[in-house]
Design a protein around this motif. Structure first.
Motif: not given
Length: 434
Positions: A32-35, A193-194, A200-202, A208-209
């Motif tokens: 998540a942090f990577l994203l 935008t990307v 948002t994905l992150g 889910f944590l």
């Protein structure tokens, strides 16, 4: 037992129960942090070239780190009230807003977004340190593992994956802003935008944590506290830790970790990479920095098992970085193939230094201060962000030689303080981690 192995079913009063493998949450947290930071890392590094009108990009970063420093004073209180999972989710909102503001980069969008991001970043990073440490302790307790070893392994995985964002964001930037199209409105719009999608994905992944058990004491989740209660909590979380000689001895090392990161951002590319490799070579050098940072984080985490291993790893990293600064004091621009190799070597060594400091500092603080995790990690971000701001403010007004001397003095002071901690306070340390 390996940390990632599934544990067998065990009997408890005639009923089967499962020993949970908490490593799952570290995998989620790391990715998540990577994203999130592959988006923010790019946005931060592009500010000085994309938002040049009135130095909007540079000023917004100054506002951001000033807000970050101030917010670190009370971030621990917010994290303690919300719990680390919800603090992490709150923290991501600031990064999302900052990326969105870059789609319309004006003073009335960037300044408020930077102020809010400083607050959100403090919450996010204090939440990260608290969540990772409590997860490691749960893993060690449930699986009957050595706590310091688990903390080291989890920090190694997190910082190793996190460091990869420096490689990923540069690859995305090169792909979406190719042919020097940084001034292209369509190119930057597509890029950010990307980044919003990645952010948002992150955030979704972070949701889910699992909530960590035992983070809050009774009554701490009541958010309707008065001013007096808030000030008492703030004092306990911010001022009280500074009365502990162990933290005071670690503060110089914490500060140096921030100075080192800012030196890479503000000085390395400007004075060593760009003159030798050109503008196009900056991305490659930073990719090398990120790769060695990631490899060193994973490796150092695997070798972390207690105070002795931390001492050896930190000392080795400090000597390596001190050697680089001494070399740079007498550096002259090379010719031939060395003109390419030297800047990459400098980036690699500084990447190793960052990997050492981030994994070992977080592991050390987690082992030293069990009973005030939020306050301790708030101190970590407070001194790091303040140090970063110092470099940004000093850089325009002092020479490169003066900056290198300043960095060399900082690494020596930080190592001396750390070794004094090891030699003089080891008994206190042992009583706290045993």
């Amino acid at each position: 037992m390996a940390l990632d192995e599934e544990s067998p079913l065990i009997e408890a009063d005639g009923n089967e129960s499962i020993i949970i493998n908490h490593g799952r949450d570290i995998h989620i947290l790391s990715w998540a942090f990577l994203l999130i930071f592959l988006a923010y890392g790019a946005a931060q590094n592009l500010q000085s070239t994309l938002n040049t009108d009135g130095d909007l990009g540079t000023i917004s970063l100054g506002i951001l780190y000033t807000s970050f420093t101030v917010s670190s004073l009370f971030a621990s209180t917010v994290v303690r009230k919300l719990g680390s999972k919800y603090a992490l989710l709150l923290g991501t909102t600031g990064y999302w807003l900052y990326i969105a503001a870059n789609l319309k980069p004006f003073w009335y969008t960037m300044v408020p977004a930077s102020l809010y991001l400083g607050f959100a970043a403090a919450i996010l990073w204090v939440g990260e340190g608290t969540y990772l440490t409590s997860t490691a302790r749960s893993q060690a307790s449930d699986h009957k593992l050595h706590e310091a070893t688990v903390i080291g392994h989890f920090n190694g995985e997190f910082w190793g994956i996190f460091a990869c964002h420096q490689v990923v964001w540069k690859s995305l930037t090169l792909a979406l802003l190719k042919d020097g199209a940084e001034g292209s409105t369509s190119g930057t719009t597509l890029l950010f935008t990307v980044f919003l999608v990645s952010m948002t994905l992150g955030t979704i992944l972070m949701s889910f944590l699992k909530k960590r058990d035992g983070e809050e004491t009774e009554g701490e989740r009541d958010l309707s506290v008065g001013l007096y209660a808030f000030l008492v909590s703030l004092w306990k979380q911010v001022v009280t830790p500074l009365c502990d000689v162990r933290l005071l001895l670690v503060v110089p090392l914490i500060a140096f970790s921030g100075l080192q990161q800012a030196f890479v951002w503000a000085e390395l590319t400007k004075y060593y990479v760009q003159p030798s490799l050109g503008e196009s070579g900056v991305g490659g050098a930073m990719a090398v920095y990120g790769v060695f940072d990631a490899i060193c984080s994973l490796t150092a985490g695997r070798f972390t098992s207690g105070l002795t291993s931390i001492t050896l790893i930190v000392s080795g990293g400090a000597v390596l970085e001190g050697g680089i600064f001494i070399w740079l004091l007498n550096y002259s621009e090379p010719t031939g193939v060395l003109r390419i190799l030297y800047p990459l070597l400098i980036a690699a060594v500084l990447g190793i230094g960052d990997g050492v400091l981030m994994t070992q500092l977080n592991a050390l603080l987690a082992m030293l201060f069990k009973h005030n995790m939020e306050g301790t990690f708030a101190q970590l971000k407070l001194w790091q962000s303040a140090s970063i701001a110092v470099v940004f403010f000093l850089s325009p007004y002092i020479s490169l030689q003066a900056m290198l001397l300043f960095m060399l003095a900082a690494v020596v002071l930080s190592l001396v303080g750390f070794l004094f901690l090891v030699l003089k306070v080891e008994k206190v340390f042992t009583s706290h981690v045993s």
